[in-house]
Design an enzyme around this catalytic site. Structure first.
Site, PDB file in Angstrom:
ATOM      1  CE1 TYR A 121      -7.584  -8.184 -41.139  1.00  0.00           C
ATOM      2  CE2 TYR A 121      -8.953  -8.734 -43.033  1.00  0.00           C
ATOM      3  CZ  TYR A 121      -8.154  -9.129 -41.970  1.00  0.00           C
ATOM      4  OH  TYR A 121      -7.930 -10.472 -41.764  1.00  0.00           O
TER       5      TYR A 121
ATOM      6  CE  LYS B 118     -13.068 -10.538 -48.297  1.00  0.00           C
ATOM      7  NZ  LYS B 118     -12.460  -9.432 -47.635  1.00  0.00           N
TER       8      LYS B 118
ATOM      9  CG  ASP C   1      -6.480  -4.909 -49.967  1.00  0.00           C
ATOM     10  OD1 ASP C   1      -7.090  -5.672 -50.751  1.00  0.00           O
ATOM     11  OD2 ASP C   1      -6.342  -5.147 -48.760  1.00  0.00           O
TER      12      ASP C   1
HETATM   13  C1  LIG Z   1     -11.065  -9.718 -46.883  1.00  0.00           C
HETATM   14  C2  LIG Z   1      -9.961  -8.763 -47.119  1.00  0.00           C
HETATM   15  C3  LIG Z   1      -8.619  -9.157 -47.090  1.00  0.00           C
HETATM   16  C4  LIG Z   1      -8.199 -10.537 -46.654  1.00  0.00           C
HETATM   17  O1  LIG Z   1      -8.651 -11.524 -47.504  1.00  0.00           O
HETATM   18  P1  LIG Z   1      -8.733 -13.050 -46.941  1.00  0.00           P
HETATM   19  O2  LIG Z   1      -9.134 -13.837 -48.131  1.00  0.00           O
HETATM   20  O3  LIG Z   1      -9.732 -13.021 -45.840  1.00  0.00           O
HETATM   21  O4  LIG Z   1      -7.373 -13.400 -46.460  1.00  0.00           O
HETATM   22  C5  LIG Z   1      -7.652  -8.253 -47.448  1.00  0.00           C
HETATM   23  N1  LIG Z   1      -7.977  -6.993 -47.796  1.00  0.00           N
HETATM   24  C6  LIG Z   1      -9.256  -6.561 -47.821  1.00  0.00           C
HETATM   25  C7  LIG Z   1      -9.540  -5.157 -48.249  1.00  0.00           C
HETATM   26  C8  LIG Z   1     -10.277  -7.425 -47.465  1.00  0.00           C
HETATM   27  O5  LIG Z   1     -11.538  -6.978 -47.453  1.00  0.00           O
END
Ligand SMILES: *Cc1c(COP(=O)(O)O)cnc(C)c1O
Length: 446
Positions: free
Chosen positions: A149, A278, A250
């Protein structure tokens, strides 16, 4: 479970009813609605350290940590003071400010990237990094992995993990949108391969590599439950660059969590671009992407790839991120403590489940852990398909038992839990006591 001992959820229920009338499904992000575990989502009134208090006054030991950001625990005094001090100077300028420079200097110093651009969420970070990769390479395809994701940008809502794990999988290399509203034509620009399958990646790259701008991946997957990459898969990821493809890590979840240098540092990865979110905002909305100077200098106004944000570099958010990263940098022992806690938690869950005759397979790394309800050797769950074999009904039952005992686990089988610096040995013992009772209550095979 003895229902008479359960605390009231009357206020959460009333708030949820009001919320549903004015917000789709009553929530601003789907997994919060408890759809996969049932019951009423708890409306949280406040959070301190490792604990949440809901609208009915019930206190929970928190393993979500706002889905990752709260690595220091909630309401950390130094972070609160940094935000309070920034607050006295106004909340948004729409002009550059010193805190942005300080946070960028800190991020580049810690991670080794040359340049970083701040945005407001992880979604914006990955979306912008992909646009940059396309602009830099002049190619239009991207490649992602099944069950990873990367936020909710259109081209990334393809075979996209987490809350979307009920969708049927298509053939390798063929992209199926995991959301209505994503045109097939758009999804067709996203190639998909299986995580932890180096041969599949090599084959796809041999065929299509010359058309691919970037391969984006979770260096440790958190969004299909925790999946840990094999060394062979990491080697195949680095080989994509032989095709002129940019490698995008990511690290929105893993950055500053699995080590100070993230999963990249822990696993010895050398991506071209990295995305953060985050933890980088310390509980306020921040995302970022960064990398090599020659690539990053394609971003406007330096280069031709447009990307902007009214609230980007917001002084409160920068202050929270800066305070958080400074504490992490100043406490190198923290990561070892988080890992020790998580390792003991994993062992305790395994033996508690075994005693109760409940099947369980635990994946964990650093302060991330998923206990999959399925009969597989520990550590053998490596792909989306492996994770998807879990017994989600058994997980839901266990989750409700835990919640009833004051332990707030992630409300989905396909999520990681997060341990913070505020979790104590006392919390660990309380968790394992609750887990033993919860597994026993599941009525396993014993
Ligand atoms: C949480 C997450 C996202 C998206 O971040 P948001 O701040 O919720 O838009 C993208 N990539 C990874 C791996 C994530 O865990």
């Amino acid at each position: 479970m003895t229902t008479e001992s359960l605390p009231s959820t009357a206020r959460s229920e009333a708030l949820f009813a009001r919320a549903r009338a004015v917000t789709p499904g009553g929530v601003n992000s789907p997994v919060r609605a408890f759809r996969s575990v049932g019951g009423t989502p708890r409306f949280i009134r406040e959070a301190h350290g490792a604990h949440l208090t809901d609208a009915d006054g019930t206190r929970y030991l928190d393993y979500i940590g706002s889905w990752g950001p709260m690595i220091l625990g909630h309401d950390h005094p130094a972070v609160r003071e940094a935000i309070a001090s920034a607050l006295t100077g106004g909340t948004s300028f729409g002009a550059p400010n010193e805190r942005e420079v300080q946070l960028a200097e800190t991020v580049t110093r810690i991670t080794g990237v040359d340049r970083v651009r701040f945005v407001n969420s992880g979604t914006e970070a990955t979306m912008s990094a992909l646009r940059l990769a396309r602009g830099f390479t002049g190619r239009k395809y991207i490649l992602k992995f099944r069950g990873n994701y990367h936020g909710h940008a259109d081209g990334l809502l393809v075979e996209a993990g987490s809350g979307l794990m009920t969708n049927a999988a298509g053939a390798l290399g063929q992209a199926a949108p995991s959301s209505a509203g994503v045109p097939q034509e758009y999804a067709a620009l996203t190639l998909v391969s299986e995580y932890n399958d180096p041969a599949a990646l090599d084959t796809l790259m041999a065929e299509r590599g010359h058309e691919v701008a970037a391969v984006i991946f979770e260096p440790v997957v958190g969004n299909a439950g925790v999946l840990i990459p094999t060394p062979e898969f990491l080697a195949a990821l680095h080989r994509v660059r032989e095709h002129g493809v940019l490698l995008i890590a990511d690290e929105v979840m893993t950055g500053f969590r699995l080590s100070l240098k993230g999963a990249t540092g822990l696993l010895g990865l050398t991506p071209d671009l990295t995305c953060w979110g985050k933890i980088i905002g310390g509980g306020l909305p921040v995302g970022a992407y960064g990398g090599r100077a020659d690539v990053m200098d394609f971003v406007s106004p330096q280069g031709p790839v447009y990307q902007a944000g009214t609230l980007s570099g917001n002084p409160l958010a920068m202050a929270a991120g800066l305070a958080t990263l400074e504490i992490l940098e100043g406490d190198p022992g923290l990561y070892g403590r988080l890992e020790a806690y998580t390792g003991t938690l994993a062992d305790g869950l395994r033996s508690a489940a075994r005693e109760a005759g409940v099947i369980l397979s635990v994946n964990h790394i650093g302060s991330m852990l998923t206990a999959f309800h399925q009969d597989a050797p520990d550590g053998s769950i490596r792909t989306y398909a492996d994770a998807a074999r879990s017994d989600t009904a058994a997980f839901a039952g266990w989750f409700q038992h835990m919640l009833g005992r004051g332990i707030y686990w992630a409300p989905s089988q396909f999520e990681s839990i997060f341990v913070s610096g505020a979790h104590t040995d006392h919390d660990l013992n309380a968790t394992l006591d609750a887990a033993r009772a919860a597994y026993a209550g599941l009525g396993g095979a014993a």
